[in-house]
Design an enzyme around this catalytic site. Structure first.
Site: not given
Length: 141
Positions: A10-11, A18, A23, A74, A77, A80, A87, A98, A100-101, A107, A111
């Site tokens: 998301p986002n 954003r 980012y 990625n 959100a 978290h 699962d 995984e 994350h930028l 943060r 998070r």
């Protein structure tokens, strides 16, 4: 050449707009172009993005019967909050990285816990636009 799926949560479709101070100014499409140029002739990358938890889970289920040899995700959100994505990741039999930028540990405290990371082979955080490139390189090793 490895066949790799890259899932964005998301986002991430709003990158460039954003919080550019966190980012960066590049859009997801620009990061995709940047990564593909750096990885040309090394891997076949398929990019996919959704803001929907259920769509991400369905995409992960599709991986069970696919020719993909690795997954870069990625979860944004959802990292978290989503036990359901965790699962679904646990079902997979391919390496999972995984990304994350931003450095999640610099943060907000909420998070700092990443549920989805429990299913990942490697976690990369804070590498900005190079996150995906380094994840591809790790999958190729």
């Amino acid at each position: 050449m490895k066949n790799i799926l890259i899932i964005n949560g998301p986002n991430l479709n709003m990158l460039g707009q954003r919080e550019p101070e966190k980012y960066g100014s590049l859009s997801l499409d620009e990061i995709k172009t940047y990564t593909e140029k750096k990885c040309k002739d090394e891997a076949l990358l398929t990019w996919w993005q959704s803001n929907s938890e259920s769509e991400i889970i369905e995409k992960l289920h599709e991986l069970c019967n696919s020719s993909y040899e690795g997954l870069i995700i990625n979860p944004a959100a959802f990292s978290h909050t989503s036990i359901a994505i965790l699962d679904a990741l646990k079902i997979l039999k391919i390496p999972i990285i995984e990304v994350h930028l931003t450095n999640v540990y610099r943060r907000e405290p909420f998070r700092h816990q990443m549920l989805t990371a429990q299913a990942s082979s490697i976690i990369m955080s804070g590498l900005g636009k190079d996150s995906y490139y380094f994840a591809v390189k790790a999958l190729l090793k």
